[in-house]
Design a protein around this motif. Structure first.
Motif: not given
Length: 199
Positions: A1, A3, A50, A59, A184-185
């Motif tokens: 992800m 940031t 986000t 997520f 993380r996605i």
């Protein structure tokens, strides 16, 4: 992800953001709640999110709240669309004996709160937030491996572009450092229902 792509809603006074770690020092008297039961409206917690139009994803984030020590100190995952439409999942400190692992869903200006009591010595919790169009699932895990369902819900304003991420706050006269890592996605881990077919 990434940031660097995350944006603040109500930036806190003290924080740090790096590629693999976010720290937020909570501000006293900050919270998210709308109307129900208490009849007050609190909408001033720092939120870092986000944005996406992706309809199916998960997520994951690890939260460390070792420093939480005062009633209602909390940090966790959030999907904050606007002041009257949002959801969150977190552990809220209560006292030296127990704390609340729970979630709040706010649709059209009314919040609810679903909780379960957990020991006060739990200081780390993982969350997995999943989307399937305008339906959502919040799960938790003590180790980041096995996740347990906390909440399945519908968001009336959650069908299009959304914002999601993390938050931390201290509703009473307190402050603590909340730490977020392992973000993380992934592909949607909340699989399609395999039982009764839709009407």
């Amino acid at each position: 992800m990434n940031t660097n792509e995350m944006k603040w809603t109500r930036e806190p006074l003290n924080y740090s953001v790096s590629e693999d770690r976010i720290e937020i020092e909570t501000i006293p008297h900050t919270d998210l709640w709308q109307r129900t039961y208490y009849h007050f409206r609190n909408d001033n917690a720092p939120v870092l999110q986000t944005e996406t139009e992706e309809k199916y994803f998960s997520f994951i984030v690890k939260t460390d709240f070792t420093e939480s020590h005062h009633r209602f100190d909390q940090c966790g995952i959030v999907m904050y669309l606007d002041s009257e439409n949002w959801l969150k999942g977190s552990v809220e400190y209560e006292n030296e004996s127990f704390q609340h692992l729970g979630s709040v869903v706010t649709n059209h200006g009314y919040s609810d709160w679903a909780t379960t009591a957990i020991p006060a010595d739990v200081k780390v919790m993982w969350y997995r937030f999943s989307r399937r169009e305008d339906d959502y699932c919040i799960e938790c895990s003590p180790d980041g491996n096995e996740f347990t369902q906390m909440r399945v819900c519908h968001m009336w304003e959650g069908a299009g572009k959304i914002r999601f991420g993390i938050y931390a706050c201290s509703p009473e006269d307190s402050s603590f450092k909340a730490v977020f890592t392992d973000m993380r996605i992934t592909e949607c881990a909340w699989k399609a229902h395999d039982g009764q077919q839709p009407d």
